[in-house]
Motif scaffolding. Structure first.
Motif, PDB file in Angstrom:
ATOM      1  N   GLY A 293       1.021  -1.047  -0.091  1.00 20.42           N
ATOM      2  CA  GLY A 293       0.030   0.034  -0.124  1.00 20.42           C
ATOM      3  C   GLY A 293       0.827   1.224   0.152  1.00 20.42           C
TER       4      GLY A 293
ATOM      5  N   ARG B 202      -7.041  -5.955  -0.331  1.00 21.14           N
ATOM      6  CA  ARG B 202      -7.975  -6.873   0.370  1.00 21.14           C
ATOM      7  C   ARG B 202      -6.887  -7.783   0.922  1.00 21.14           C
ATOM      8  NH1 ARG B 202      -9.911  -6.273  -4.617  1.00 21.14           N
ATOM      9  NH2 ARG B 202      -9.020  -8.518  -5.298  1.00 21.14           N
TER      10      ARG B 202
ATOM     11  N   ARG C 213      -7.341   1.479   7.490  1.00 16.90           N
ATOM     12  CA  ARG C 213      -8.201   2.159   6.578  1.00 16.90           C
ATOM     13  C   ARG C 213      -8.872   3.294   7.004  1.00 16.90           C
ATOM     14  NH1 ARG C 213     -11.980  -2.659   6.013  1.00 16.90           N
ATOM     15  NH2 ARG C 213     -12.458  -1.934   8.212  1.00 16.90           N
TER      16      ARG C 213
ATOM     17  N   ALA D  51     -10.730   6.387   5.531  1.00 20.96           N
ATOM     18  CA  ALA D  51     -11.277   6.983   4.169  1.00 20.96           C
ATOM     19  C   ALA D  51     -11.429   8.425   4.274  1.00 20.96           C
ATOM     20  CB  ALA D  51     -12.485   6.250   3.722  1.00 20.96           C
TER      21      ALA D  51
ATOM     22  N   GLN E  31      -5.641   0.851   2.876  1.00 23.24           N
ATOM     23  CA  GLN E  31      -4.794   1.745   2.221  1.00 23.24           C
ATOM     24  C   GLN E  31      -3.453   1.443   2.550  1.00 23.24           C
ATOM     25  OE1 GLN E  31      -6.729   4.544   4.491  1.00 23.24           O
ATOM     26  NE2 GLN E  31      -7.271   5.935   2.978  1.00 23.24           N
TER      27      GLN E  31
ATOM     28  N   GLU F 121     -11.207  -5.324   3.550  1.00 20.88           N
ATOM     29  CA  GLU F 121     -10.992  -4.847   2.125  1.00 20.88           C
ATOM     30  C   GLU F 121     -10.919  -3.159   2.161  1.00 20.88           C
ATOM     31  OE1 GLU F 121     -15.762  -5.187   0.982  1.00 20.88           O
ATOM     32  OE2 GLU F 121     -14.231  -6.499   0.270  1.00 20.88           O
ATOM     33  N   GLY F 122     -10.690  -2.567   1.207  1.00 23.07           N
ATOM     34  CA  GLY F 122     -10.632  -1.283   1.217  1.00 23.07           C
ATOM     35  C   GLY F 122      -9.456  -0.690   2.022  1.00 23.07           C
TER      36      GLY F 122
ATOM     37  N   THR G 219      -6.125   0.265  -3.059  1.00 25.20           N
ATOM     38  CA  THR G 219      -7.154  -0.483  -2.309  1.00 25.20           C
ATOM     39  C   THR G 219      -6.855  -1.816  -2.163  1.00 25.20           C
ATOM     40  OG1 THR G 219      -8.437  -0.586  -4.077  1.00 25.20           O
ATOM     41  CG2 THR G 219      -9.024   1.225  -2.811  1.00 25.20           C
TER      42      THR G 219
END
Length: 449
Positions: free
Chosen positions: A273, A309, A356, A358, A321, A318-319, A307
């Motif tokens: 990531g 998993r 994660r 967002a 970073q 999932e999603g 993104t």
């Protein structure tokens, strides 16, 4: 592969009993410190201490938002984020000072930190990796040294001369980006080396460790790098790298795990990531801070933001970073006293830390620490990292690599024989999970775990 040698020794009944009573003492300390952290503000401010606590939490949340804006945006928003990350905690401290709550808040915070640290370790006795006495010293030890590591520690501590005096063949690494480190180690094995050692960074150590494990040869670490997390977790002293040279003539032997990301070995971790993408930038080595600030906004909120998993045993996420897979779990994701420390290196498990974040709300929620919704932690012998791309950039012990996706990471239990000095520091106690206060209270009362 056998985990330990035949004459390895583990903890006896006396050591287990001592560990139990150490745990009881830590549990009682945790309960007393927690009680004190509540009583101090109550005595000073009564029920209004709840409002002061909420004010402090709000300040931390605003600071977290400021850090997020600083990292994920540019221009005016970044400037506002930097100002907020500094101004929010300062405003809370000024407010406390104006109303005479600064010293009670500092005392309560110190007691709370002590309580949490004691509680996390009370239920996890220190683990000692079984040691095997070395029957005879290696006859043809081989040492690869990087003269530039750690600002020139190889020269300052006269390691070349001392290693040669101990009977080792020393190879100096010149221009590591252009030399085949693993090839040098394989050549040394072909020429009869019966111990491989490295005085260099973690990435160089991993390359030679893989060769040593493949040929079942002992491996030694001489801690001259800047970080040397692997050496620290082996109990070696970065301030006295010459002490590790005892491994060339004796010492004791441990069996520790290796981690694999695809077909690449790591002794510390493999990162995916944002960090892996930053490391991939050619400018990173010469301008780390500038490169990080310049690339993070696009990696966190831009169209090219990774993104990921992840699958680790029953855990799915999932999603993501950023994702870090470590060779044995880290005690805590963030620990100012022992950053990136592992309580053991022979659990046969990989540690996983996923981030994660967002939006601003999730950034503020990171003040919850291990319980934050944006932070996922797990451990498993196998971890699969997936993405919607054919390849994935990976930072393997700080070195950039590109691997085909999905990337399967796995632990190789007991794959590496490590020679270390007989007398060295011990690894930290485990304690990465949130404090389990009911269990801590029962232990403090003398009840069985």
């Amino acid at each position: 592969m056998a985990r330990h040698g035949g004459d390895a020794s583990g903890p006896g009944a006396g050591e287990l009993a001592a560990a139990h009573w150490t745990g009881v003492g830590r549990a009682r300390l945790a309960v007393l410190a927690l009680t004190g952290s509540v009583l101090v503000p109550l005595v000073v401010a009564g029920l209004r201490s709840v409002l002061w606590a909420l004010a402090g939490i709000a300040g931390l949340a605003l600071a977290a938002v400021g850090v997020w804006w600083t990292l994920a945006h540019t221009g005016v928003v970044r400037a506002l984020g930097l100002a907020l990350s500094v101004a929010a905690p300062l405003a809370v401290l000024a407010l406390y000072a104006a109303y005479g709550m600064l010293w009670p808040a500092c005392v309560a915070l110190a007691l709370w930190v002590l309580a949490v640290a004691a509680a996390r370790t009370a239920l996890a006795p220190a683990h000692t990796t079984a040691e095997r006495a070395v029957d005879e010293a290696p006859r043809h030890p081989w040492v690869l040294m990087n003269p530039r590591s750690g600002g020139g520690k190889v020269g300052r501590f006269h390691l070349v001369e001392k290693a040669r005096k101990a009977g080792a063949r020393v190879i100096l690494l010149e221009g590591p980006r252009h030399q085949d480190v693993a090839g040098l180690a394989r050549q040394a094995v072909a020429e009869g080396a019966d111990l491989l050692a490295v005085a260099g960074g973690d990435g160089t150590q991993a390359l030679v460790a893989e060769v040593a494990a493949r040929h079942d040869l002992p491996f030694a670490v001489i801690p001259v790098g800047t970080r040397n997390h692997f050496a620290l977790d082996l109990g070696l002293d970065r301030d006295d790298p010459a002490a590790a040279l005892e491994a060339l003539t004796g010492g004791v032997e441990l069996r520790v795990d290796l981690g694999y990301a695809g077909d690449r070995v790591f002794v510390n971790n493999a990162s995916f990531g944002t960090y892996a993408s930053v490391v991939a930038d050619p400018a990173y080595r010469d301008a780390k801070r500038h490169t990080i600030l310049g690339t993070l906004p696009g990696l966190l909120t831009g169209e090219d933001a990774p993104t990921l998993r992840m699958r680790a045993g029953p855990t799915r996420a999932e999603g993501l970073q950023a994702l870090l897979v470590s060779n044995n779990p880290y005690g805590r994701a963030v620990d100012a006293a022992r950053p990136g420390r592992r309580a053991r290196l022979d659990s046969g498990q990989l540690g996983v830390v996923c981030v994660r974040v967002a939006d601003t709300a999730q950034a503020a929620g990171m003040v919850r620490g291990p319980r934050a919704a944006g932070l996922v932690r797990a451990s498993a012998p196998d971890v699969v990292v997936e993405a919607d791309t054919a390849t994935l950039p990976v930072g393997i012990d700080g070195e950039h690599a590109v691997l085909p996706a999905p990337v399967r990471c796995h632990s190789a239990p007991g794959a590496l024989r490590v020679r270390v000095p007989r007398h060295r520091r011990r690894t930290p106690r485990a304690g990465g999970e949130p404090a389990d206060w009911p269990r801590v209270a029962r232990l403090a009362l003398g009840r069985p775990r």
